[in-house]
Motif scaffolding. Structure first.
Motif, short mmCIF file in Angstrom:
data_model
loop_
_atom_site.label_atom_id
_atom_site.label_comp_id
_atom_site.label_asym_id
_atom_site.label_seq_id
_atom_site.Cartn_x
_atom_site.Cartn_y
_atom_site.Cartn_z
N ARG A 1 0.89 -1.10 0.50
CA ARG A 1 0.50 0.26 0.05
C ARG A 1 0.60 0.90 0.33
NH1 ARG A 1 -3.26 -2.93 4.06
NH2 ARG A 1 -1.71 -1.14 6.02
N GLN A 2 2.35 1.19 0.81
CA GLN A 2 2.86 2.04 0.60
C GLN A 2 3.84 2.32 -0.76
OE1 GLN A 2 5.40 1.04 4.13
NE2 GLN A 2 3.89 3.00 6.07
N GLY A 3 3.79 1.37 -1.57
CA GLY A 3 4.27 1.60 -2.61
C GLY A 3 5.75 1.13 -2.51
N LEU A 4 6.12 0.85 -1.46
CA LEU A 4 7.34 -0.05 -0.98
C LEU A 4 8.08 -1.43 -1.84
CD1 LEU A 4 7.59 0.51 2.63
CD2 LEU A 4 8.78 1.92 0.91
N LEU A 5 6.95 -2.23 -2.46
CA LEU A 5 6.91 -2.89 -3.50
C LEU A 5 6.72 -2.65 -4.71
CD1 LEU A 5 5.58 -5.82 -0.82
CD2 LEU A 5 8.04 -5.10 -1.03
N SER A 6 6.87 -1.54 -5.03
CA SER A 6 6.02 -1.11 -6.38
C SER A 6 7.50 -0.84 -7.17
CB SER A 6 5.12 -0.97 -6.41
OG SER A 6 4.02 -0.98 -6.14
N PRO A 7 8.27 -1.27 -7.53
CA PRO A 7 9.21 -0.43 -8.19
C PRO A 7 8.84 1.11 -8.55
CG PRO A 7 9.50 -3.41 -8.80
CD PRO A 7 8.47 -2.61 -8.50
N ASN A 8 10.10 1.88 -8.66
CA ASN A 8 10.11 3.47 -9.18
C ASN A 8 10.59 3.62 -10.14
OD1 ASN A 8 8.48 3.76 -7.11
ND2 ASN A 8 10.14 4.66 -5.54
N ILE A 9 10.01 3.84 -11.14
CA ILE A 9 10.72 4.18 -12.55
C ILE A 9 10.56 5.41 -13.02
CG2 ILE A 9 10.42 1.75 -13.73
CD1 ILE A 9 7.84 2.72 -15.33
N VAL A 10 11.23 5.71 -14.40
CA VAL A 10 11.13 7.13 -14.32
C VAL A 10 11.27 6.86 -15.96
CG1 VAL A 10 12.05 8.77 -12.97
CG2 VAL A 10 13.23 7.83 -14.84
N ILE A 11 10.36 7.23 -16.98
CA ILE A 11 10.82 7.15 -18.45
C ILE A 11 10.92 8.04 -19.20
CG2 ILE A 11 8.77 7.37 -20.50
CD1 ILE A 11 6.40 5.54 -18.45
N VAL A 12 12.47 7.91 -20.15
CA VAL A 12 12.94 9.29 -21.32
C VAL A 12 11.92 8.94 -22.11
CG1 VAL A 12 14.33 9.80 -22.47
CG2 VAL A 12 14.85 8.94 -20.15
N GLY A 13 11.38 10.03 -22.87
CA GLY A 13 10.41 9.76 -23.93
C GLY A 13 8.61 10.15 -23.70
N ALA A 14 8.51 11.38 -24.26
CA ALA A 14 6.88 11.78 -24.37
C ALA A 14 6.19 11.11 -25.40
CB ALA A 14 6.34 13.01 -22.90
N THR A 15 6.50 9.62 -24.85
CA THR A 15 5.60 9.38 -26.80
C THR A 15 4.32 8.25 -26.69
OG1 THR A 15 7.32 7.35 -26.33
CG2 THR A 15 7.89 8.90 -27.50
N ARG A 16 3.56 8.22 -27.15
CA ARG A 16 2.82 7.08 -27.66
C ARG A 16 2.72 5.77 -26.99
NH1 ARG A 16 0.68 7.07 -34.07
NH2 ARG A 16 2.72 7.00 -33.90
N ASN A 17 3.79 6.23 -27.19
CA ASN A 17 4.40 3.88 -26.43
C ASN A 17 4.64 4.01 -24.70
OD1 ASN A 17 5.72 2.14 -25.95
ND2 ASN A 17 7.24 2.49 -26.55
N ALA A 18 5.11 5.10 -24.40
CA ALA A 18 5.50 5.79 -22.96
C ALA A 18 3.66 6.61 -22.45
CB ALA A 18 5.90 6.91 -22.86
N GLU A 19 3.22 6.86 -22.83
CA GLU A 19 1.57 6.87 -22.80
C GLU A 19 0.87 5.86 -22.56
OE1 GLU A 19 -2.07 9.59 -23.27
OE2 GLU A 19 -0.75 9.99 -24.82
#
Length: 511
Positions: free
Chosen positions: A181-199
């Motif tokens: 629930r706290q998000g500690l077991l869900s990986p944190n990611i960042v995305i490079v590229g504001a593309t349709r693929n990223a969306e």
């Protein structure tokens, strides 16, 4: 217009100013107070090192189960008088030992340390009861094969083990659910590229709820939206290279259109200098779903038979805690004498604290005994120590030459910020000549793919103390990366054992 912000600790705020919000975003924010934070904001912000500690909880859960099951077996034997050394036989303990081994083996092999959404808590606990029942059955079969010898403690142990394991696994489930629930077991990611693929990736991740997407970066800011499926666009790729969010990022996802080959190669080359793992995402539904499965991964470390990074990390942490605690007790009198000598030698505090980079470029405060005059303290190592340095005190020369000034870093080790063995942590902003050392070697940040250490492969190979040239920086980085690739329990133990004789015999190094 009002600026967008990400609600996170000061140390995690971005360096680059986010773009302005649109009128629609502001209207949505007025309806939903937390809309500005993006749909994936974790409840609790933890950096990658702290999150990896939570991820390894499955190993601690298993260790507690082993202690409980074995301990209850010993109590069962003792309470029935079967533990008398004079009368103890193999037959007296073999049935119970069989039950213990079967229970522990099945708990591990049937995946009851995954603690994911499936199976449900009730099915999980039913599975625990079934495993203990099978263990009791195996113990009874062995006892019957021995003409009933050793059956006495089996049933008392089985009942106690059932109650204890159900209680423990219920607690493990509660803890894992809370971390999820706290998000500690869900990986944190960042995305490079504001593309349709990223969306498309973000929208699918929002449906699955097993990834935290912290932000999007894109060099084409003029054509990029302020938000992508609710996630803010925080700047260009170069902003990511120095972003304060990096210690919180488990993985960087490159979501560029497949036909932009030159751009993919350029971004890959630039982002590979970071310690954060990099994944390239292709634009297809099948590959996107497979990538999401790999990115999300198991919520807790999987306990398997093959050696893996999680197991090595767990063994390394146990090694740090056990040996570090023993070393702290053994060196406590020496540290007390050094503290007194430093205090009497020159005015100022006993300890010197310095900000350095830790795992995944986390900023940590490293402790040392003060070896320089307090008025000449150099927190950024902008001027490295040279032979006969006039800033070093009399006591400082001795404790630096013998590396005794590093002993307070045992506290950093026990806190989990450092390890006994690893790349030595350099001061943030340390310079070699007139240039920041981190800028001299492209792979410099790869040193941060593991916790820094009190000693390390580079130190015992002669690369210790100041680095006065680009060649020396490059050699240290090469040795550190070589260690990271080869790290094991036995290599760490060997480095610890040879550290003292190597350092005492190294009279050429300037410290």
């Amino acid at each position: 217009m009002r600026k967008l912000r990400i609600d996170m600790p000061d140390c995690a705020r971005p360096l680059a100013a986010p773009t302005a919000a649109s009128a629609n975003d502001r209207a949505a924010a007025s309806l939903a107070p937390h809309a500005e934070r993006g749909p994936f904001r974790p409840e609790v912000w933890r950096n990658a090192r702290q999150r990896s500690t939570v991820r390894l909880a499955a190993y601690y859960f298993r260790a507690a189960d082993v202690l409980a099951v074995v301990g209850l077996a010993v109590v069962a034997l003792w309470s029935l008088g079967s533990l008398d050394v004079k009368t103890l036989t193999v037959g007296a303990v073999l049935p119970l030992a069989t039950g213990v081994l079967v229970a522990l083996a099945l708990l591990r092999s049937l995946g009851l340390y995954r603690f994911g959404a499936e199976p449900t808590p009730l099915l999980h606990l039913v599975g625990v009861v079934g495993i203990v029942a099978l263990a009791i059955g195996a113990a009874l079969l062995v006892g019957l094969g021995l003409d009933g010898h050793g059956l006495g403690p089996v049933l008392p142990w089985g009942l106690a083990a059932t109650v204890c394991l159900v209680a423990l696994h219920g607690l493990w489930r509660v803890l894992a659910a809370r971390w999820r629930r706290q998000g500690l077991l869900s990986p944190n990611i960042v995305i490079v590229g504001a593309t349709r693929n990223a969306e498309a990736l973000i929208r699918r991740a929002l449906e699955r709820r097993d990834l935290n997407v912290l932000g999007v970066f894109d060099d084409r800011l003029a054509r990029s939206p302020d938000r992508l499926a609710g996630v803010p666009v925080l700047g260009g790729a170069n902003a990511l290279l120095t972003h304060r969010m990096l210690p919180y990022v488990d993985r960087i996802v490159l979501a560029i259109d497949a036909d932009a080959g030159a751009r993919v190669r350029d971004l890959t080359r630039r982002l590979e200098t970071l310690p954060n793992p990099l994944t390239v995402l292709f634009d297809s539904d099948a590959s996107r779903e497979a990538a999401l499965n790999r990115l999300a991964g198991p919520s807790l470390a999987e306990i398997g038979s093959a050696p893996d990074a999680d197991r090595r990390a767990f063994v390394k942490r146990v090694q740090d805690v056990v040996i570090g605690a023993l070393a702290l007790v053994a060196f406590a009198p020496v540290m007390a004498v050094i503290a007194l000598a430093v205090r009497l030698d020159s005015p100022g505090p006993v300890f010197f604290r310095q900000r350095r980079h830790g795992f995944n470029q986390e900023t940590i405060v490293v402790w040392k005994f003060r070896s320089m005059r307090h008025c000449d303290a150099d927190a950024t190592a902008s001027r490295q120590v040279v032979a006969d340095d006039d800033r070093v005190t009399r006591i400082g020369r001795f404790i630096r030459a013998s590396s005794l000034d590093e002993l307070p870093q045992l506290f950093n080790v026990l806190r989990g910020e450092m390890s006994l063995v690893g790349p030595r942590p350099h001061a943030i902003g340390m310079r070699t000549g007139e240039t920041e050392s981190a800028l001299l070697v492209a792979e410099y940040a790869h040193r941060h793919r593991i916790k820094p250490g009190m000693t390390g492969w580079a130190a015992v190979c002669g690369s210790r103390g100041p680095v006065d040239s680009e060649a020396e920086v490059r050699r240290r980085v090469e040795l550190d990366i070589d260690y990271i690739q080869r790290q094991s329990f036995w290599l760490d133990l060997w480095i610890i054992l040879i550290t003292i004789p190597v350092l005492l015999g190294d009279r050429a190094a300037v410290r």
